[in-house]
Every structure is written in C-alpha cells, then in structure tokens.
Design a protein around this motif. Structure first.
Motif, short mmCIF file in Angstrom:
data_model
loop_
_atom_site.label_atom_id
_atom_site.label_comp_id
_atom_site.label_asym_id
_atom_site.label_seq_id
_atom_site.Cartn_x
_atom_site.Cartn_y
_atom_site.Cartn_z
N GLU A 55 0.81 -1.20 0.00
CA GLU A 55 0.00 0.00 0.00
C GLU A 55 0.85 1.26 0.00
OE1 GLU A 55 -2.12 -0.63 3.53
OE2 GLU A 55 -3.56 -2.04 2.68
N ALA A 59 6.43 5.64 -5.42
CA ALA A 59 6.70 5.60 -6.85
C ALA A 59 8.18 5.90 -7.09
CB ALA A 59 5.83 6.62 -7.57
N SER A 147 2.61 6.71 0.24
CA SER A 147 2.90 7.45 -0.98
C SER A 147 1.73 8.36 -1.35
CB SER A 147 3.19 6.49 -2.13
OG SER A 147 2.09 5.63 -2.34
N PRO A 149 -1.43 9.61 -3.10
CA PRO A 149 -2.51 8.75 -3.62
C PRO A 149 -2.69 8.85 -5.12
CG PRO A 149 -3.41 10.67 -2.50
CD PRO A 149 -1.95 10.68 -2.23
N GLU A 150 -3.26 7.80 -5.68
CA GLU A 150 -3.55 7.77 -7.11
C GLU A 150 -4.76 8.64 -7.43
OE1 GLU A 150 -3.65 3.78 -8.74
OE2 GLU A 150 -2.68 3.03 -6.94
N GLN A 151 -4.79 9.15 -8.63
CA GLN A 151 -5.83 10.08 -9.04
C GLN A 151 -7.21 9.42 -9.04
OE1 GLN A 151 -5.49 13.33 -9.49
NE2 GLN A 151 -7.69 13.52 -9.87
N LYS A 152 -7.28 8.11 -9.24
CA LYS A 152 -8.58 7.45 -9.32
C LYS A 152 -9.34 7.50 -8.01
CE LYS A 152 -6.75 2.81 -8.29
NZ LYS A 152 -6.62 1.43 -8.79
N TYR A 153 -8.66 7.78 -6.90
CA TYR A 153 -9.35 7.89 -5.61
C TYR A 153 -9.73 9.34 -5.27
CZ TYR A 153 -7.51 3.17 -4.94
OH TYR A 153 -7.21 1.85 -5.08
N ASP A 155 -11.23 11.64 -7.64
CA ASP A 155 -12.10 12.27 -8.63
C ASP A 155 -13.50 12.58 -8.12
OD1 ASP A 155 -13.09 9.72 -8.45
OD2 ASP A 155 -12.53 9.11 -10.48
N LYS A 199 -6.67 15.51 -2.68
CA LYS A 199 -5.38 14.88 -2.43
C LYS A 199 -4.93 15.09 -1.00
CE LYS A 199 -1.56 16.70 -4.01
NZ LYS A 199 -0.37 17.11 -4.80
N TYR A 202 -7.00 12.95 1.45
CA TYR A 202 -6.57 11.54 1.42
C TYR A 202 -5.22 11.39 2.16
CZ TYR A 202 -6.20 6.82 -0.49
OH TYR A 202 -6.11 5.45 -0.63
N GLU A 203 -4.30 12.31 1.91
CA GLU A 203 -2.99 12.24 2.57
C GLU A 203 -3.12 12.40 4.07
OE1 GLU A 203 -0.26 13.96 -1.12
OE2 GLU A 203 -1.03 15.32 0.41
#
Length: 278
Positions: A55, A59, A147, A149-153, A155, A199, A202-203
């Motif tokens: 998880e 990157a 790390s 987060p990915e953009q898909k989470y 939107d 973002k 989420y972080e």
C-alpha cells in the motif's frame, strides 16, 4: 528348615516403581503456548508487513529529484528535523513518514512552521509544486512510507452515502458532521475541511497529521477513503436545504441565534407595543 519365600510385600519393596507412560513435563504446556503464539504473531506480522509495503510503496523517483530534495531539506528543514531527517528535540524524525506526509505538510503551508505552538497552522505555501515534489521524493527515499494517492481515488466519483456513514463514524466527532471543524484540548483544533483538496484530505487520512489518527488501508480501505472524499465534495457543492446553515456548527449555534435574535425581537416588539399604547 524350609527356605523362606519372599512374599508380595517384599517384591514391592525391592522392585523399582514403573514410570507412568504419557506423563508430560510441567513446562510442556508453556512451551506449546509459546510456540503457538510465536507462529501466530509471525504470520500476522508477515501479512501486515506485506500489505503495508504494497500500500505504501513509493513511486520511483529520479535521482536528480532526490538530490534536489536533499538540498532543499538541508537548507530549510534540517534545523529542526536534523541533517539526516533523524529528528531532534525540536521536531520528530521523518524517516518512514513517506512522500504523502511531506506533500501534505509542505503543500498546505504548515511546514516550515512559522512559530512553535500547539499545532502547525495552515498558511501560504512556501515552495513551488516542483520543490514540494523533490522534498517528498527525498524523504520517501529514506525509508518506505505512505505514498501520494492515485488520481482514481480523488475524482469524487465514489459512493457519497457510504462516505457519509464512514465520515460520521470516524471523523465527525472532531471535524463536525458537515466538516466545519471544531475545538480540541490544549489549544488544538480540528480544521474545517471546506476548500481542502481531495489529495490533501486523502494524505491526511493515511499520515495522521497533528492530532489526527492514522486511517491505514486496514481501517478504511482506499475505496472507503474515496467515498469520504466524495461525501465532502457533495456537501460543499450543495447548499443546506434548511436555509441559513450558521456555519454548520450544530444546535449550540442555532440555539444561541434564536436566543439572541428571537428573544430580542420579542422584547423589541413588546416595547414598541407599550410605547404605542401610551
């Protein structure tokens, strides 16, 4: 004389007592428990470590970005966090906090701190996006950590109803059910969540800044975090259906409003009627 035969009593006295078969050593149970606990703990540690590594694997960053981040860190952050980010009496170690913690703290202007206080306050950002990314790459290169987060989470296309439920269970006691924020102890506070980017929300959940607990993927999975973000976006985009929301601070603010303005209006009307009658 007739020879004397040994009777049963004599045989019992001279024969060695037979050892009972199947008798356990007193420490056998303790040893079995220790082995069982060791195997269970080892299996759990291996599972959680593997999950956390999957998880929070950062990157791949270019060496040039890491080197640039190290220069920025030593020039701007090492005074408090140490030259190798090992921490000092003034600030904690950053080894293992990951890129997400740096992106949140620096990207919201909380770091570098303007002054010592109960908690770091949000202020204008001191670094460009490229410099923030370089700092994050450098800290991420020191040890594995959460790390970005990915953009898909991010939107806002998750399940707002599920996000509202998760938010009420895990977040509303500090941030208010509408994300309006609230006071904590010793001069600390939970900031309002209006206007905060997806973002950074989420972080914050995966790094636990200030007084906030960490919600790793074993507590709230990535889709659950995406649903919470969707809920927060929804309540920001849709006005209160009940009219003026009074900052969404709850029944205390509403009661105070009615007490001051409602009772004040009644007193003013009473004085006006009395004055007219006289």
């Amino acid at each position: 004389m007739r020879p004397r035969h040994s009777g049963p009593a004599q045989n019992r006295s001279t024969a060695k007592p037979a050892r009972k078969s199947g008798r356990r050593h007193p420490l056998a149970t303790v040893a079995l428990l220790a082995i069982g606990l060791g195997l269970t703990g080892g299996a759990y540690a291996a599972f959680t470590t593997t999950t956390a590594s999957a998880e929070t694997a950062p990157a791949a960053a270019s060496q040039a970005s890491v080197d640039e981040g190290k220069k920025l860190f030593q020039a701007n952050c090492a005074t408090c966090h140490g030259m190798e980010a090992q921490g000092t009496d003034a600030a904690p170690s950053l080894i293992g906090v990951g890129a997400a913690a740096v992106d949140f703290q620096v990207g919201t202007g909380r770091m570098p701190m303007q002054m010592q206080g109960p908690q770091a306050q949000e202020k204008p950002v001191q670094f460009t996006d490229e410099q923030t990314a370089a700092l994050a790459d450098y800290v991420a290169s020191l040890a594995p950590g959460p790390s970005i987060p990915e953009q898909k989470y991010l939107d806002g296309k998750g399940d707002a109803a599920r996000g509202a439920e998760l938010f009420r269970i895990n977040c509303a006691m500090c941030h208010n059910v509408a994300g309006a924020g609230g006071a904590l102890t010793e001069g600390k506070y939970a900031p309002p969540l209006t206007g905060v980017s997806a973002k950074h929300i989420y972080e914050a959940m995966i790094t636990g800044p200030q007084n906030m607990p960490v919600f790793n993927d074993l507590n709230v999975d990535p889709q659950g975090k995406a649903d919470i973000i969707t809920y927060l976006m929804y309540i920001q985009e849709h006005p209160s259906p009940g009219g003026f929301e009074l900052g969404s601070l709850g029944p205390v603010a509403e009661g105070l409003f009615l007490w001051i303005f409602g009772l004040g209006a009644i007193v003013a009307l009473t004085v006006w009627i009395t004055a007219k009658s006289n």
